[in-house]
Write a protein that holds these residues in place. Structure first.
Motif, PDB file in Angstrom:
ATOM      1  N   SER A  28      -4.505  -4.915  -3.454  1.00  0.00           N
ATOM      2  CA  SER A  28      -4.026  -4.684  -2.092  1.00  0.00           C
ATOM      3  C   SER A  28      -5.174  -4.306  -1.172  1.00  0.00           C
ATOM      4  O   SER A  28      -5.270  -4.781  -0.034  1.00  0.00           O
ATOM      5  CB  SER A  28      -2.962  -3.586  -2.081  1.00  0.00           C
ATOM      6  OG  SER A  28      -1.835  -3.968  -2.837  1.00  0.00           O
ATOM      7  N   LEU A  29      -6.068  -3.446  -1.661  1.00  0.00           N
ATOM      8  CA  LEU A  29      -7.218  -3.023  -0.849  1.00  0.00           C
ATOM      9  C   LEU A  29      -8.144  -4.202  -0.561  1.00  0.00           C
ATOM     10  O   LEU A  29      -8.691  -4.322   0.543  1.00  0.00           O
ATOM     11  CB  LEU A  29      -7.974  -1.904  -1.571  1.00  0.00           C
ATOM     12  CG  LEU A  29      -7.215  -0.573  -1.711  1.00  0.00           C
ATOM     13  CD1 LEU A  29      -7.988   0.396  -2.595  1.00  0.00           C
ATOM     14  CD2 LEU A  29      -6.949   0.049  -0.343  1.00  0.00           C
ATOM     15  N   GLU A  53       1.922   1.572  -3.686  1.00  0.00           N
ATOM     16  CA  GLU A  53       0.817   1.908  -4.592  1.00  0.00           C
ATOM     17  C   GLU A  53      -0.476   1.973  -3.777  1.00  0.00           C
ATOM     18  O   GLU A  53      -1.219   0.985  -3.692  1.00  0.00           O
ATOM     19  CB  GLU A  53       0.720   0.862  -5.702  1.00  0.00           C
ATOM     20  CG  GLU A  53      -0.126   1.302  -6.889  1.00  0.00           C
ATOM     21  CD  GLU A  53      -0.080   0.293  -8.025  1.00  0.00           C
ATOM     22  OE1 GLU A  53      -1.159  -0.035  -8.551  1.00  0.00           O
ATOM     23  OE2 GLU A  53       1.027  -0.167  -8.369  1.00  0.00           O
ATOM     24  N   PRO A  54      -0.780   3.124  -3.151  1.00  0.00           N
ATOM     25  CA  PRO A  54      -1.904   3.229  -2.213  1.00  0.00           C
ATOM     26  C   PRO A  54      -3.258   2.846  -2.798  1.00  0.00           C
ATOM     27  O   PRO A  54      -4.120   2.324  -2.092  1.00  0.00           O
ATOM     28  CB  PRO A  54      -1.880   4.703  -1.805  1.00  0.00           C
ATOM     29  CG  PRO A  54      -0.478   5.145  -2.050  1.00  0.00           C
ATOM     30  CD  PRO A  54      -0.013   4.378  -3.242  1.00  0.00           C
ATOM     31  N   GLY A  55      -3.463   3.047  -4.079  1.00  0.00           N
ATOM     32  CA  GLY A  55      -4.778   2.782  -4.661  1.00  0.00           C
ATOM     33  C   GLY A  55      -4.910   1.430  -5.327  1.00  0.00           C
ATOM     34  O   GLY A  55      -5.910   1.189  -6.020  1.00  0.00           O
ATOM     35  N   ASN A  56      -3.951   0.532  -5.124  1.00  0.00           N
ATOM     36  CA  ASN A  56      -3.990  -0.776  -5.796  1.00  0.00           C
ATOM     37  C   ASN A  56      -5.206  -1.576  -5.330  1.00  0.00           C
ATOM     38  O   ASN A  56      -5.379  -1.847  -4.142  1.00  0.00           O
ATOM     39  CB  ASN A  56      -2.694  -1.552  -5.495  1.00  0.00           C
ATOM     40  CG  ASN A  56      -2.610  -2.842  -6.288  1.00  0.00           C
ATOM     41  OD1 ASN A  56      -3.272  -3.803  -5.961  1.00  0.00           O
ATOM     42  ND2 ASN A  56      -1.781  -2.831  -7.330  1.00  0.00           N
ATOM     43  N   ALA A  57      -6.045  -1.956  -6.289  1.00  0.00           N
ATOM     44  CA  ALA A  57      -7.311  -2.614  -5.957  1.00  0.00           C
ATOM     45  C   ALA A  57      -7.103  -3.963  -5.274  1.00  0.00           C
ATOM     46  O   ALA A  57      -7.813  -4.321  -4.332  1.00  0.00           O
ATOM     47  CB  ALA A  57      -8.151  -2.795  -7.222  1.00  0.00           C
ATOM     48  N   LEU A  81       0.825  -1.217   0.000  1.00  0.00           N
ATOM     49  CA  LEU A  81       0.000   0.000   0.000  1.00  0.00           C
ATOM     50  C   LEU A  81       0.855   1.261   0.000  1.00  0.00           C
ATOM     51  O   LEU A  81       0.451   2.287  -0.565  1.00  0.00           O
ATOM     52  CB  LEU A  81      -0.927  -0.012   1.216  1.00  0.00           C
ATOM     53  CG  LEU A  81      -2.087  -1.022   1.162  1.00  0.00           C
ATOM     54  CD1 LEU A  81      -2.807  -1.108   2.488  1.00  0.00           C
ATOM     55  CD2 LEU A  81      -3.073  -0.648   0.046  1.00  0.00           C
ATOM     56  N   GLU A  87      -6.517  -6.248   2.079  1.00  0.00           N
ATOM     57  CA  GLU A  87      -6.655  -5.559   3.366  1.00  0.00           C
ATOM     58  C   GLU A  87      -8.023  -5.851   3.979  1.00  0.00           C
ATOM     59  O   GLU A  87      -8.152  -6.125   5.180  1.00  0.00           O
ATOM     60  CB  GLU A  87      -6.456  -4.057   3.189  1.00  0.00           C
ATOM     61  CG  GLU A  87      -6.515  -3.284   4.504  1.00  0.00           C
ATOM     62  CD  GLU A  87      -6.335  -1.799   4.306  1.00  0.00           C
ATOM     63  OE1 GLU A  87      -5.735  -1.157   5.180  1.00  0.00           O
ATOM     64  OE2 GLU A  87      -6.814  -1.283   3.265  1.00  0.00           O
TER      65      GLU A  87
END
Length: 379
Positions: free
Chosen positions: A122-123, A116-120, A113, A126
């Protein structure tokens, strides 16, 4: 000049060959021929060990075959070569979750994250981890005073010179008073000729989250020839490793201890051993035995094996085995061979029926036949 041209030709040829192998590996992976794709990428990695993408693709092949340990090793190589590759970090999250390493999964998720904070993906992972944490918290806060309770009966006959000499009847029961603590007890009644005596025992079994087990039992009563006896038993079972889809799927170390106190004699018994778990439910056990009393020491050895079979829907579990090991009986060491078999059948309404039979031959002493029945209610 000719050598330079030849060298350039070899380099160009190898590059084209490697590209062909790479394309072949990608095609095999997309066609779900993961084992073949794995071999291709293993060949390519051997030629170029510093290529992050090749290690990543090799890890994907391993994960597709549920070979999570090998997949983790490949992705760790890729991560070491390129710590800023977000897709490698995502794979490390997936693999650590599959292996039950939630803390490491969270660590790699935070790294993914941050890259690449907006990586789908990864989200989504999470969200999955938060869901796991919620279930674990609910399970922790939900008190389970009992997970099962069981009651059993055992009948034994001792024969000498082909004639029944004495019999033993035992009632035993056990229940999980916490998620990892089992309380169990037994009452035995020995009958020989016109004599009858009782034997009582109480024990605790602890199973750790890592699947190590420690069992302690204290009993008081009489031996098979009615010598007053106090007995303390301990059984420790330590899991070294467990891996699916491997010829040797697991290894456990065992340590059994026994202390007997008679009126005029004290005896200690220590049995270190190993248990090797193989595929298809087969395991091999080897054990040595050290018997110590106040007058002498004995170092003897024993060995045994056991076969397990589970039905596809786990309704049936059948087992059988043999052992050859010395035992102590009334302060005497006796060479003993034994055969045992039995099974478990899962009834409706969460009941289990467990039955077993064993035949013991204590050299130049006696034969012992034991029948056990056990009914367990699961909550």
């Amino acid at each position: 000049m000719k050598k330079l041209i030849l060298a350039l030709f070899v380099l160009v040829f190898c590059a084209y060959a490697q590209n062909d192998d790479y394309d072949s590996g990608i095609k095999l992976y997309k066609n779900k021929e993961y084992a073949k794709a794995q071999k291709v990428f293993e060949h390519l990695v051997a030629q170029d060990t510093s290529n992050t993408e090749l290690w990543y693709l090799l890890g994907l092949c391993f994960r597709a075959q549920s070979q999570f340990e090998q997949a983790l090793q490949a992705q760790n190589k890729a991560s070491a070569l390129n710590p800023s590759d977000v897709y490698v970090k995502i794979e490390l999250v997936r693999l650590n979750l599959a292996l039950g390493n939630k803390k490491k999964a969270l660590k790699y998720l935070q790294q993914a994250l941050s890259l690449e904070p907006g990586n789908a993906t990864s989200l989504a992972l999470e969200k999955k981890i938060k869901s796991i944490e919620k279930v674990e918290l609910e399970a922790k806060n939900t008190k389970k005073p009992l997970s099962y309770i069981g009651l059993g009966y055992q009948y034994s006959i001792i024969s000498r010179s082909g004639q029944p000499d004495w019999k033993m009847q035992e009632l035993f029961a056990g229940t999980w008073i916490r998620d990892n603590i089992n309380l169990h007890g037994h009452v035995q009644n020995y009958t020989r000729f016109d004599n009858s005596q009782q034997h009582y025992g109480l024990g605790l079994l602890y199973v750790s989250p890592q699947d190590h087990a420690l069992d302690l039992t204290l009993s008081k009563g009489f031996s098979t020839v009615f010598l007053p006896r106090t007995r303390l038993r301990s059984n420790f079972d330590f899991k070294i490793f467990y891996k699916k889809n491997k010829p040797i799927s697991g290894l456990r170390l065992t340590l059994n201890g026994q202390y007997d106190q008679y009126e005029n004699l004290k005896i200690g018994v220590i049995k270190p051993g190993t248990k090797i778990l193989l595929q298809r439910g087969f395991d091999v056990q080897a054990q040595s035995i050290l018997i110590v009393d106040e007058n002498r020491d004995h170092l003897l050895y024993g060995i045994g094996s056991r076969v397990n079979w589970f039905s596809p829907n786990n309704t049936w579990h059948l087992f059988a085995g043999v052992s050859f090991a010395p035992e102590t009986d009334n302060a005497v060491v006796i060479d003993t061979s034994a055969f045992f078999c039995g099974g478990r059948y899962k009834l409706k309404s969460n009941y289990d029926l467990i039955a077993s039979y064993s035949h013991e031959n204590r050299k130049n002493s006696f034969l012992r036949d034991v029948i056990s029945m056990y009914v367990r209610k699961n909550f």
